[in-house]
Design an enzyme around this catalytic site. Structure first.
Site, short mmCIF file in Angstrom:
data_model
loop_
_atom_site.label_atom_id
_atom_site.label_comp_id
_atom_site.label_asym_id
_atom_site.label_seq_id
_atom_site.Cartn_x
_atom_site.Cartn_y
_atom_site.Cartn_z
N TYR A 35 57.12 -56.58 -32.56
CA TYR A 35 56.29 -55.75 -31.80
C TYR A 35 57.03 -54.59 -31.11
O TYR A 35 58.36 -54.63 -30.84
CB TYR A 35 55.56 -56.37 -30.31
CG TYR A 35 55.06 -55.79 -29.43
CD1 TYR A 35 53.79 -55.18 -29.89
CD2 TYR A 35 55.41 -55.51 -28.19
CE1 TYR A 35 52.95 -54.59 -28.83
CE2 TYR A 35 54.74 -54.58 -27.32
CZ TYR A 35 53.67 -54.14 -27.53
OH TYR A 35 52.97 -53.51 -26.73
N ARG A 63 56.10 -63.07 -4.08
CA ARG A 63 56.91 -62.82 -5.50
C ARG A 63 57.46 -63.97 -6.04
O ARG A 63 57.98 -64.01 -7.14
CB ARG A 63 58.15 -61.82 -4.77
CG ARG A 63 58.97 -61.44 -6.03
CD ARG A 63 59.97 -60.08 -5.78
NE ARG A 63 60.35 -60.04 -4.48
CZ ARG A 63 61.70 -60.73 -4.06
NH1 ARG A 63 62.26 -61.68 -4.96
NH2 ARG A 63 61.94 -60.84 -2.73
N ASP A 117 57.02 -65.37 -29.69
CA ASP A 117 55.88 -64.46 -29.07
C ASP A 117 54.76 -64.98 -29.82
O ASP A 117 54.59 -64.60 -31.06
CB ASP A 117 56.10 -62.99 -29.39
CG ASP A 117 55.01 -61.96 -28.79
OD1 ASP A 117 53.94 -62.70 -28.19
OD2 ASP A 117 55.30 -60.83 -28.20
N LYS A 119 46.13 -59.59 -23.86
CA LYS A 119 45.50 -59.55 -25.24
C LYS A 119 44.16 -61.00 -25.22
O LYS A 119 43.52 -60.74 -24.45
CB LYS A 119 46.37 -59.89 -26.30
CG LYS A 119 47.58 -58.77 -26.07
CD LYS A 119 47.17 -57.22 -26.35
CE LYS A 119 48.44 -56.15 -25.81
NZ LYS A 119 49.53 -56.50 -26.55
C1 LIG Z 1 50.89 -56.40 -26.19
C2 LIG Z 1 52.14 -57.17 -26.77
C3 LIG Z 1 53.21 -57.15 -26.03
C4 LIG Z 1 53.45 -56.73 -24.88
O1 LIG Z 1 52.67 -57.16 -23.72
P1 LIG Z 1 52.26 -56.03 -22.31
O2 LIG Z 1 51.06 -56.78 -21.73
O3 LIG Z 1 51.49 -54.59 -23.11
O4 LIG Z 1 53.35 -55.64 -21.82
C5 LIG Z 1 54.05 -57.92 -26.56
N1 LIG Z 1 53.91 -58.83 -27.75
C6 LIG Z 1 52.91 -58.72 -28.62
C7 LIG Z 1 52.98 -59.47 -29.64
C8 LIG Z 1 51.87 -57.79 -27.92
O5 LIG Z 1 50.92 -57.60 -28.85
#
Ligand SMILES: *Cc1c(COP(=O)(O)O)cnc(C)c1O
Length: 390
Positions: free
Chosen positions: A110, A57, A182, A207
């Site tokens: 998001y 962890r 982000d 992604k």
């Molecule tokens: C998908 C996404 C998230 C969240 O990520 P997860 O892996 O689904 O928890 C946050 N910010 C953006 C821009 C995203 O495309």
């Protein structure tokens, strides 16, 4: 060991020690903990991010390899890999904010992040002010003595608005407020927010970074080590840590990110340009097109315009639904950034609960389609999209 009974010997399996050679690929350290010879060394390693590996962890060598790789790509000093992108966003927001604090966030966020911020306000009394992603004067006007974070996204979903990171992170820095970006849509190959003044970069590695639609993960990268240690302590309390196999898949994806990104971007240009000239399409929202509001900024800030965009069908909701059921190669699915082309019609899927007015307030039309362009041959993609428009 030969005096031990078979039941005991199969529990304590031999472990070869790798000395005169090294593995080429990072091994998957599929272990929840580590063995020590010296209790004092074990005690010294506990509760520190830079000590010996102790417990899964806290971190793990495979996970650490991913953390070092992404910190290096983004130009940060350290990173914390998490079980999802929302996990990375939450260790930062919850790790740095407390009741009574104030947050400044960009308006288009998001969906999961927007829901989380609403929750922080409702449950923890953390106030939020929303500002446009390219308006440093609005950011300065929104700042209060208790403002603790500025939250931005390099490229927004699904309208692909580009945040003016130099202006926004610069304004935050002048005010002494750390900024979080982000960078999921751009990746550290198209943009490195820390170079533009950001203090923390977060990603959904689900992604582009992993890129093969087979893993859920996230990561937070830090520009300075004090804030890294503060968030790391909270992250291990929260239990948001990534696990080794997911980290290994993400590392494997990361090795080909540059090749994939180039193709995602060139395929997106191919489709966006042709869609813009198609009579069934009312508008295309890709920052590489001169008609896009972020075109000029994107040209300065990004080294490529990204592989996700949206377009509005002239026929509205009915045309959107028909398009979704007519594509054959492109897949109707959530998520983005993988090798396969995925399409989504927000009005009838992810945003189906919204009225036409609410959709419009979010910049989404009833005929808006979001496409995450994969790495297939561009002509096969255009053949599929154009037959679905016919
Ligand atoms: C998908 C996404 C998230 C969240 O990520 P997860 O892996 O689904 O928890 C946050 N910010 C953006 C821009 C995203 O495309």
């Amino acid at each position: 060991m030969s005096e031990l009974r078979p039941e005991t010997r199969i529990v304590h399996v031999p472990q070869p020690v790798v000395t005169d050679s090294r593995p080429i690929s990072v091994p998957i350290y599929q272990t929840s903990g580590f063995v020590f010879d010296d209790p004092a060394v074990m005690a010294g390693a506990m509760g520190r991010p830079d000590g010996a590996f102790v417990y899964g962890r806290y971190t793990n060598p495979t996970v650490r390899s991913l953390e070092l790789a992404v910190a290096g790509l983004e130009g940060g000093v350290a990173a914390i890999a998490t079980g999802s992108g929302m996990g990375a966003i939450n260790i930062v927001l919850l790790g740095l904010l407390k009741p009574g604090d104030h947050l400044i966030a960009q308006r288009s966020l998001y969906g999961g992040t927007a829901a989380m911020i609403n929750d922080l306000t409702a449950r923890f009394g953390i106030e939020v002010t929303y500002v446009p992603e390219n308006d440093p004067a609005a950011l300065r006007a929104a700042a209060r003595p208790e403002t603790r974070l500025v939250y931005l996204e390099t490229i927004s979903n699904p309208m692909t608005l580009v945040a003016d990171l130099p202006a926004m992170c610069g304004a935050a820095r002048e005010l002494g407020i750390p900024s979080v970006v982000d960078n999921t849509f751009a990746t550290g190959l198209l943009c490195r927010p820390i170079e533009h003044g950001a203090d923390i970069v977060v990603h959904s590695t689900t992604k582009y970074l992993s890129g093969h639609t087979d893993v859920v993960g996230g990561i937070a990268v830090f520009a300075d080590s004090a804030r890294y240690e503060q968030v790391w302590r909270f992250a291990i309390e929260l239990g948001a840590t990534a696990e080794p196999f997911a980290s290994w898949l993400t590392l494997r994806g990361l090795q080909t990110l540059a090749l994939r990104m180039e193709r995602h971007c060139s395929n997106a240009r191919h489709l966006a340009t042709r869609l813009a000239g198609h009579p069934a399409v009312a508008a295309v929202h890709w920052p590489g097109l001169p008609s896009h509001p972020s075109y000029e900024l994107a040209g300065r800030l990004l080294s490529g315009f990204g592989g996700v965009f949206s377009f509005d069908l002239a026929g509205g909701r009915a045309a959107g639904e028909k398009f979704m059921s007519s594509v054959r190669l492109a897949l109707l699915a959530p998520s983005l950034g993988g090798v396969e082309t995925l399409v989504l019609h927000p009005a009838t899927t992810s945003h189906r609960a919204m009225s036409a007015e609410d959709l419009a307030a979010n910049g989404i039309g009833e005929g808006t389609v979001r496409i995450s362009v994969g790495i297939e041959h561009p002509e096969d993609l255009w053949a599929d999209v154009s037959q679905a428009l016919a």
